[in-house]
Design an enzyme around this catalytic site. Structure first.
Site, PDB file in Angstrom:
ATOM      1  N   LYS A  56       6.411 -30.448  90.734  1.00  9.12           N
ATOM      2  CA  LYS A  56       7.286 -31.212  91.620  1.00  9.12           C
ATOM      3  C   LYS A  56       8.627 -31.468  90.943  1.00  9.12           C
ATOM      4  CE  LYS A  56       6.993 -35.222  94.719  1.00  9.12           C
ATOM      5  NZ  LYS A  56       6.131 -36.363  95.137  1.00  9.12           N
ATOM      6  N   GLU A 116      -1.415 -33.379  97.819  1.00 15.16           N
ATOM      7  CA  GLU A 116      -0.800 -33.700  96.526  1.00 15.16           C
ATOM      8  C   GLU A 116      -1.795 -34.483  95.668  1.00 15.16           C
ATOM      9  OE1 GLU A 116       3.221 -36.114  94.962  1.00 15.16           O
ATOM     10  OE2 GLU A 116       2.610 -36.181  97.069  1.00 15.16           O
ATOM     11  N   CYS A 160       5.425 -32.750  98.644  1.00 14.24           N
ATOM     12  CA  CYS A 160       5.801 -34.024  99.257  1.00 14.24           C
ATOM     13  C   CYS A 160       7.318 -34.212  99.377  1.00 14.24           C
ATOM     14  CB  CYS A 160       5.141 -35.165  98.482  1.00 14.24           C
ATOM     15  SG  CYS A 160       5.137 -36.755  99.351  1.00 14.24           S
TER      16      CYS A 160
END
Length: 256
Positions: free
Chosen positions: A109, A41, A143
């Site tokens: 994300k 990430e 994540c």
């Protein structure tokens, strides 16, 4: 298909240094026959870049992703890596996929973690971004996204064989639990491969857990990295070898 995860200690705010690290890892991976390399990430900026994000952010078709595509083309593999994506006045925590030959995809994300991420990034609505590499259908998360089972299930239902998860998992007991247990459960409950690729070491703001993992549909580990240091982990992805696991654990077919 061989895939690799590059557990990386990013150089905070130094995009050129981080691209050089990915370039070197891509060369080592390609020498082993790897077809897909996954970096963490925000690998291009470093996760802890904080107030540098607005200046370092790049469009999905900008010069930073073009450099990533050049690396992929030079080494003959596909790369997935995290970057700060600028779109108008908004900045997203994104990952970019490139095969170096024209196929690209960008995932933003959806589940931002804590006030730090919410300060610098805009969340995107949950989405299914998929690509096909050497006949393997892969989906992307970042994540914290993987900690919500609905996200992995959505990709599995969309036909993903493999879910790639660049991450910046912090050190500590909860991070260790996620890496050591949750990732294997996500693979098992959806009968997919999951590649979870983390940072390691520390920067000015955070300490990272390392512990990158590649899990199989039967919940087994195909590759794992240590907690402390940079590592290139490699695994063979072959959905056909897990036919018995999928025939015994028919979660997707039986879902109501």
């Amino acid at each position: 298909m061989k895939i690799a995860g590059f557990q990386m200690q990013a150089v905070l705010g130094d995009v050129d240094a981080n691209l050089a690290k990915i370039d070197a890892a891509a060369g080592k991976a390609a020498a082993q026959g790897v077809r897909l390399l996954i970096a963490p990430e925000l690998a291009l900026t470093g996760y802890g870049a904080g107030d540098l994000f607005p200046a370092l952010a790049s469009p999905a078709d900008g010069p930073l992703t073009q450099q990533l595509s050049q690396i992929a083309r030079r080494h003959g593999l596909t790369i997935v890596a995290g970057f700060a994506e600028k779109d108008g006045e908004s900045v997203y925590n994104s990952v970019f996929l490139t095969d170096g030959k024209g196929q690209t995809a960008t995932y933003r994300k959806s589940h931002l973690y804590g006030p730090y991420e919410r300060q610098w990034f805009r969340p995107e609505a949950p989405s299914s971004v998929l690509a096909t590499i050497d006949g393997i259908r892969l989906g992307m998360l970042i994540c914290y996204d993987v900690e919500f089972p609905e996200n992995v299930r959505r990709l599995a239902q969309a036909g993903a064989d493999l879910v790639v998860v660049p991450t910046a998992l912090p050190s500590g007991w909860s991070g260790a639990f996620i890496a050591e247990h949750m990732i294997r459960v996500r693979a098992f409950e959806n009968q997919v491969f999951v590649a979870y690729v983390n940072h390691c070491g520390t920067d000015e703001r955070f300490a990272y857990a390392g512990l990158s993992r590649i899990a199989a549909p039967d919940g087994g580990l195909l590759a794992e990295a240590p907690a402390e240091s940079e590592a290139l982990i490699v695994a063979e992805i072959d959905p056909a070898t897990f036919h018995s696991s999928r025939s015994e654990n028919t979660y997707l077919a039986d879902l109501r």
